[in-house]
Design an enzyme around this catalytic site. Structure first.
Site: not given
Ligand code: 5GP
Length: 178
Positions: A99, A151
Protein backbone atom coordinates in the site's frame (compact mmCIF):
# COMPACT_ATOMS: atom_id res chain seq x y z
CA UNK A 1 -7.67 11.70 23.65
CA UNK A 2 -7.65 14.11 20.69
CA UNK A 3 -10.52 14.20 18.24
CA UNK A 4 -9.69 12.69 14.82
CA UNK A 5 -10.30 14.64 11.64
CA UNK A 6 -9.86 13.48 8.01
CA UNK A 7 -8.65 15.64 5.14
CA UNK A 8 -9.01 14.08 1.69
CA UNK A 9 -5.64 13.70 -0.03
CA UNK A 10 -6.59 11.47 -2.98
CA UNK A 11 -10.17 11.09 -4.17
CA UNK A 12 -11.75 7.85 -5.37
CA UNK A 13 -11.42 9.10 -8.96
CA UNK A 14 -7.75 10.02 -8.57
CA UNK A 15 -6.96 6.62 -7.07
CA UNK A 16 -8.83 4.83 -9.87
CA UNK A 17 -6.86 6.78 -12.50
CA UNK A 18 -3.58 5.93 -10.73
CA UNK A 19 -4.45 2.24 -10.48
CA UNK A 20 -5.44 2.19 -14.17
CA UNK A 21 -2.05 3.67 -15.16
CA UNK A 22 -0.22 1.05 -13.09
CA UNK A 23 -2.35 -1.78 -14.50
CA UNK A 24 -1.64 -0.73 -18.08
CA UNK A 25 2.10 -0.46 -17.45
CA UNK A 26 2.22 -3.89 -15.76
CA UNK A 27 0.17 -5.50 -18.55
CA UNK A 28 2.62 -4.10 -21.15
CA UNK A 29 5.68 -5.30 -19.24
CA UNK A 30 4.35 -8.75 -18.28
CA UNK A 31 2.45 -9.85 -21.38
CA UNK A 32 2.85 -13.63 -21.74
CA UNK A 33 4.51 -14.03 -18.30
CA UNK A 34 1.55 -14.93 -16.04
CA UNK A 35 2.93 -12.83 -13.14
CA UNK A 36 2.34 -13.69 -9.49
CA UNK A 37 1.17 -10.71 -7.42
CA UNK A 38 2.05 -10.93 -3.72
CA UNK A 39 0.03 -8.62 -1.46
CA UNK A 40 1.26 -7.66 1.99
CA UNK A 41 -1.58 -8.08 4.49
CA UNK A 42 -3.65 -6.33 5.52
CA UNK A 43 -3.11 -2.89 4.03
CA UNK A 44 -2.52 -3.92 0.41
CA UNK A 45 -5.75 -5.93 0.07
CA UNK A 46 -7.92 -3.13 -1.32
CA UNK A 47 -5.23 -1.92 -3.71
CA UNK A 48 -4.41 -5.43 -4.92
CA UNK A 49 -8.07 -6.21 -5.55
CA UNK A 50 -8.43 -3.16 -7.81
CA UNK A 51 -4.98 -3.52 -9.38
CA UNK A 52 -5.44 -7.09 -10.66
CA UNK A 53 -8.69 -6.05 -12.33
CA UNK A 54 -6.83 -3.26 -14.11
CA UNK A 55 -4.30 -5.73 -15.58
CA UNK A 56 -5.89 -7.28 -18.69
CA UNK A 57 -3.57 -10.35 -18.87
CA UNK A 58 -3.67 -13.65 -16.93
CA UNK A 59 -2.29 -13.21 -13.38
CA UNK A 60 -2.26 -15.08 -10.06
CA UNK A 61 -2.05 -13.70 -6.54
CA UNK A 62 -1.05 -14.69 -3.03
CA UNK A 63 -0.64 -12.96 0.35
CA UNK A 64 1.97 -12.68 3.05
CA UNK A 65 1.47 -11.27 6.56
CA UNK A 66 4.29 -9.63 8.49
CA UNK A 67 4.54 -8.10 11.93
CA UNK A 68 5.24 -4.41 12.04
CA UNK A 69 8.42 -3.62 13.90
CA UNK A 70 8.42 -1.99 17.32
CA UNK A 71 10.98 0.56 18.47
CA UNK A 72 13.50 -2.17 19.27
CA UNK A 73 13.40 -3.84 15.85
CA UNK A 74 13.10 -0.69 13.75
CA UNK A 75 16.82 0.03 13.65
CA UNK A 76 17.65 -3.53 12.60
CA UNK A 77 14.83 -3.64 10.04
CA UNK A 78 13.82 -7.08 11.34
CA UNK A 79 10.32 -8.09 10.36
CA UNK A 80 8.62 -11.34 11.34
CA UNK A 81 6.64 -13.35 8.79
CA UNK A 82 3.29 -14.24 10.43
CA UNK A 83 1.74 -15.97 7.40
CA UNK A 84 3.92 -17.14 4.56
CA UNK A 85 3.03 -17.68 0.90
CA UNK A 86 1.21 -20.67 -0.56
CA UNK A 87 3.34 -20.46 -3.73
CA UNK A 88 7.02 -21.27 -3.96
CA UNK A 89 8.50 -18.32 -5.84
CA UNK A 90 10.95 -20.38 -7.83
CA UNK A 91 11.09 -19.24 -11.46
CA UNK A 92 8.06 -16.94 -10.98
CA UNK A 93 7.68 -13.37 -12.26
CA UNK A 94 6.82 -11.87 -8.86
CA UNK A 95 5.28 -8.44 -8.26
CA UNK A 96 5.33 -7.48 -4.59
CA UNK A 97 2.34 -5.22 -3.88
CA UNK A 98 2.39 -2.76 -0.96
CA UNK A 99 0.00 0.00 0.00
CA UNK A 100 2.72 2.46 1.01
CA UNK A 101 6.50 2.62 1.25
CA UNK A 102 7.57 4.71 4.19
CA UNK A 103 10.96 3.89 5.79
CA UNK A 104 11.30 1.01 3.30
CA UNK A 105 12.29 -1.44 6.05
CA UNK A 106 9.38 -3.83 5.48
CA UNK A 107 9.95 -4.09 1.74
CA UNK A 108 13.69 -4.30 2.17
CA UNK A 109 13.26 -7.32 4.40
CA UNK A 110 10.69 -8.97 2.14
CA UNK A 111 12.78 -8.41 -0.99
CA UNK A 112 15.75 -10.15 0.62
CA UNK A 113 13.54 -13.02 1.75
CA UNK A 114 11.94 -13.35 -1.70
CA UNK A 115 15.25 -13.14 -3.60
CA UNK A 116 16.46 -16.16 -1.64
CA UNK A 117 13.51 -18.13 -3.10
CA UNK A 118 14.91 -17.70 -6.63
CA UNK A 119 12.13 -15.98 -8.55
CA UNK A 120 12.66 -15.42 -12.29
CA UNK A 121 12.09 -11.70 -11.67
CA UNK A 122 11.05 -9.55 -8.72
CA UNK A 123 9.57 -6.07 -8.83
CA UNK A 124 7.73 -3.79 -6.39
CA UNK A 125 4.41 -2.06 -7.03
CA UNK A 126 3.11 0.45 -4.49
CA UNK A 127 0.18 2.82 -4.48
CA UNK A 128 1.87 5.46 -2.32
CA UNK A 129 5.47 6.46 -1.78
CA UNK A 130 6.67 8.66 1.11
CA UNK A 131 10.33 9.03 0.08
CA UNK A 132 11.12 11.71 2.67
CA UNK A 133 11.06 9.10 5.47
CA UNK A 134 13.22 6.45 3.79
CA UNK A 135 15.84 4.69 5.95
CA UNK A 136 17.09 2.31 3.23
CA UNK A 137 17.66 2.87 -0.45
CA UNK A 138 14.57 1.58 -2.21
CA UNK A 139 12.64 2.86 -5.22
CA UNK A 140 9.43 1.07 -6.20
CA UNK A 141 9.39 -0.14 -9.83
CA UNK A 142 5.75 0.93 -10.10
CA UNK A 143 4.22 3.68 -7.97
CA UNK A 144 1.04 5.69 -8.45
CA UNK A 145 1.53 8.66 -6.08
CA UNK A 146 4.40 10.29 -4.24
CA UNK A 147 3.01 11.89 -1.07
CA UNK A 148 4.44 14.20 1.60
CA UNK A 149 5.19 13.05 5.14
CA UNK A 150 1.65 12.71 6.51
CA UNK A 151 -0.03 9.79 8.24
CA UNK A 152 -2.70 8.64 5.80
CA UNK A 153 -5.68 6.31 6.13
CA UNK A 154 -8.29 4.76 3.84
CA UNK A 155 -8.26 2.44 0.82
CA UNK A 156 -6.84 -0.37 2.98
CA UNK A 157 -4.70 1.79 5.27
CA UNK A 158 -5.72 1.91 8.92
CA UNK A 159 -5.31 3.72 12.17
CA UNK A 160 -5.80 1.13 14.94
CA UNK A 161 -7.78 -1.02 12.42
CA UNK A 162 -10.12 1.87 11.60
CA UNK A 163 -10.70 3.58 8.23
CA UNK A 164 -9.55 0.70 5.98
CA UNK A 165 -12.88 0.79 4.11
CA UNK A 166 -12.80 4.48 3.16
CA UNK A 167 -13.00 4.66 -0.66
CA UNK A 168 -10.47 7.54 -0.69
CA UNK A 169 -7.17 8.38 1.00
CA UNK A 170 -7.16 10.98 3.74
CA UNK A 171 -4.63 12.59 6.05
CA UNK A 172 -5.51 11.77 9.65
CA UNK A 173 -5.32 14.84 11.84
CA UNK A 174 -5.65 14.90 15.59
CA UNK A 175 -7.35 17.93 17.15
CA UNK A 176 -4.06 18.67 18.92
CA UNK A 177 -2.22 18.84 15.52
CA UNK A 178 -4.11 22.06 14.78
P1 5GP B 1 7.85 0.92 6.10
O1 5GP B 1 8.41 -0.41 6.47
O2 5GP B 1 8.13 1.33 4.67
O3 5GP B 1 8.25 1.99 7.08
O4 5GP B 1 6.31 0.89 6.32
C1 5GP B 1 5.48 0.04 5.70
C2 5GP B 1 4.19 -0.11 6.45
O5 5GP B 1 3.99 0.89 7.48
C3 5GP B 1 3.05 0.07 5.48
O6 5GP B 1 2.76 -1.13 4.82
C4 5GP B 1 1.95 0.51 6.41
O7 5GP B 1 1.36 -0.61 6.99
C5 5GP B 1 2.65 1.32 7.49
N1 5GP B 1 2.57 2.76 7.18
C6 5GP B 1 3.56 3.57 6.77
N2 5GP B 1 3.11 4.84 6.58
C7 5GP B 1 1.79 4.81 6.87
C8 5GP B 1 0.74 5.81 6.85
O8 5GP B 1 0.91 6.99 6.51
N3 5GP B 1 -0.50 5.38 7.21
C9 5GP B 1 -0.77 4.10 7.59
N4 5GP B 1 -2.03 3.82 7.91
N5 5GP B 1 0.19 3.15 7.62
C10 5GP B 1 1.45 3.49 7.26
Amino acid sequence: MGEERLEVLLSTEEIAAGVKRLGEAIARDYDGQNPLFVGVLKGAVVFLADLIRAVPIPVRYDFIAVSSYGAATRSSGQVKILKDLDYSLEDEAVILVEDIVDTGLTLNYLLASFRARRPRSLRVCTLLDKPSRRLVELKPDYNAFVIPDHFVVGYGLDYAEKYRNLPYIAVLKKACDG
